[in-house]
Motif scaffolding. Sequence first.
Motif, mmCIF file in Angstrom:
data_model
loop_
_atom_site.group_PDB
_atom_site.id
_atom_site.type_symbol
_atom_site.label_atom_id
_atom_site.label_comp_id
_atom_site.label_asym_id
_atom_site.label_seq_id
_atom_site.Cartn_x
_atom_site.Cartn_y
_atom_site.Cartn_z
ATOM 1 N N GLN A 112 -0.884 2.232 6.458
ATOM 2 C CA GLN A 112 0.288 1.886 5.825
ATOM 3 C C GLN A 112 -0.075 0.684 4.747
ATOM 4 O O GLN A 112 0.455 0.939 3.613
ATOM 5 C CB GLN A 112 1.137 0.941 6.846
ATOM 6 N N CYS A 113 -0.938 -0.087 5.027
ATOM 7 C CA CYS A 113 -1.604 -0.968 3.865
ATOM 8 C C CYS A 113 -2.834 -0.584 3.240
ATOM 9 O O CYS A 113 -3.172 -1.075 2.097
ATOM 10 C CB CYS A 113 -1.571 -2.412 4.542
ATOM 11 N N GLY A 114 -3.520 0.242 3.487
ATOM 12 C CA GLY A 114 -4.961 0.802 3.266
ATOM 13 C C GLY A 114 -6.066 -0.113 3.339
ATOM 14 O O GLY A 114 -6.910 0.053 3.059
ATOM 15 N N GLN A 115 -5.739 -0.852 4.297
ATOM 16 C CA GLN A 115 -6.733 -2.183 4.799
ATOM 17 C C GLN A 115 -7.981 -1.478 5.850
ATOM 18 O O GLN A 115 -7.542 -0.843 6.706
ATOM 19 C CB GLN A 115 -6.211 -3.175 5.493
ATOM 20 N N ALA A 116 -9.157 -1.762 5.348
ATOM 21 C CA ALA A 116 -10.251 -1.004 6.321
ATOM 22 C C ALA A 116 -10.379 -1.908 7.571
ATOM 23 O O ALA A 116 -10.426 -3.256 7.283
ATOM 24 C CB ALA A 116 -11.523 -0.839 5.554
ATOM 25 N N PHE A 117 -10.428 -1.685 8.627
ATOM 26 C CA PHE A 117 -10.463 -2.619 9.963
ATOM 27 C C PHE A 117 -11.352 -1.854 10.965
ATOM 28 O O PHE A 117 -11.730 -0.762 10.965
ATOM 29 C CB PHE A 117 -9.375 -2.742 10.211
ATOM 30 N N GLY B 259 -7.846 -3.832 18.639
ATOM 31 C CA GLY B 259 -7.007 -3.220 19.723
ATOM 32 C C GLY B 259 -6.224 -2.128 19.093
ATOM 33 O O GLY B 259 -4.786 -1.985 19.555
ATOM 34 N N ALA B 260 -6.436 -1.213 18.405
ATOM 35 C CA ALA B 260 -5.949 -0.219 17.754
ATOM 36 C C ALA B 260 -4.626 -0.665 16.776
ATOM 37 O O ALA B 260 -3.698 -0.020 16.600
ATOM 38 C CB ALA B 260 -5.511 0.737 18.669
ATOM 39 N N SER B 261 -5.017 -1.682 16.105
ATOM 40 C CA SER B 261 -3.857 -2.135 15.208
ATOM 41 C C SER B 261 -4.529 -2.671 14.111
ATOM 42 O O SER B 261 -5.416 -3.374 14.240
ATOM 43 C CB SER B 261 -2.766 -3.350 15.888
ATOM 44 N N CYS B 262 -3.777 -2.654 12.743
ATOM 45 C CA CYS B 262 -4.303 -3.180 11.718
ATOM 46 C C CYS B 262 -4.100 -4.697 11.754
ATOM 47 O O CYS B 262 -2.866 -5.111 11.904
ATOM 48 C CB CYS B 262 -3.386 -2.494 10.541
ATOM 49 N N PRO B 263 -5.147 -5.656 11.513
ATOM 50 C CA PRO B 263 -4.886 -7.146 11.265
ATOM 51 C C PRO B 263 -4.161 -7.636 10.140
ATOM 52 O O PRO B 263 -3.808 -8.588 10.407
ATOM 53 C CB PRO B 263 -6.559 -7.441 11.553
#
Length: 306
Positions: free
Chosen positions: A258-263, A269-273
């Motif tokens: 969705q936002c393209g952020q690498a994490f 916990g399987a969610s984008c920070p």
Amino acid sequence: MANARKGSIRLFHFAGVDVFLHWSWFLVAVYEVQSRNTRYSSVAWNIVEYLGLFLIVTLHEFGHAMACRQVGGTANQIVLWPLGGTAYVDPPPRPGATLWSIAAGPLVNVALLPLLFGVYMLGRSSSWLLAMPDLYRLVRSLLVMDIVLLVFNMLPIYPLDGGQILRSLLWFVIGRARSLMVAASLGFVGVVGFIGPAIWRHSIWYAAIAFFMLMNCWGGLQHARGLLQLAKLPRRDGFQCPNCRTAPPLGTFWKCGQCGQAFDTFQSGASCPICRAQYAETKCLDCGKAYPMQAWASAALTPAGV
């Protein structure tokens, strides 16, 4: 797989496998049939011969697909091209599973040999050459085609079956990444071997094969380098891929859709920070399979082979 199907039409669905035919096949078929119009008494026999060739190719590719499924892999698509066919197989990342998935294709050609040879010998003993010359020539051509396809595919040149079998055997000894690097590097020798005849004979077919092999060898080499780099990364405790039993690497190697952020999906916990997008499954960077986070945790608690 969507890219593989681009420009293709779906022929049929059998045993869980969709078979597609690329549009360029028709152009080459017209050329090949017309170039051999003096071999038979009617062009219809040329068409039957060409269709027979691709029936052998299709059976060969089904051999790959069925063997891959037998070892727990995924194989649900075959695409037929002017130069042959491709079964999109994804066996478990084990050398034995990969070896069987690849070797099963040529074994189909081996199994067809006694059948075609038996029909050919029947034709010889029954004087088909005089009574039914077109049928006799067709059977003989299919026998020769099966032998040629078998010999060609067993050349130890990546990405041909022989080269991939060599890679699988090396995998037992030097590992997944290095075996691919060796096989792909040797494949470049095969590319040179096809470029020579392409120039000497002004053959577009040899040139096409050389280009196909060159692109696959280069892709294999890049993949091998990526696997070597991945193998050197530190691994996270407490999680393990249910498929390949490998712990995930530490670091921001997953990208939010969705936002393209690498994490680091295991840390968050399987969610984008950043945007808080939640992901139901996490992809393994080693084998490509995706599983829920709970499955990763459970696999780490389960002994291998259970």
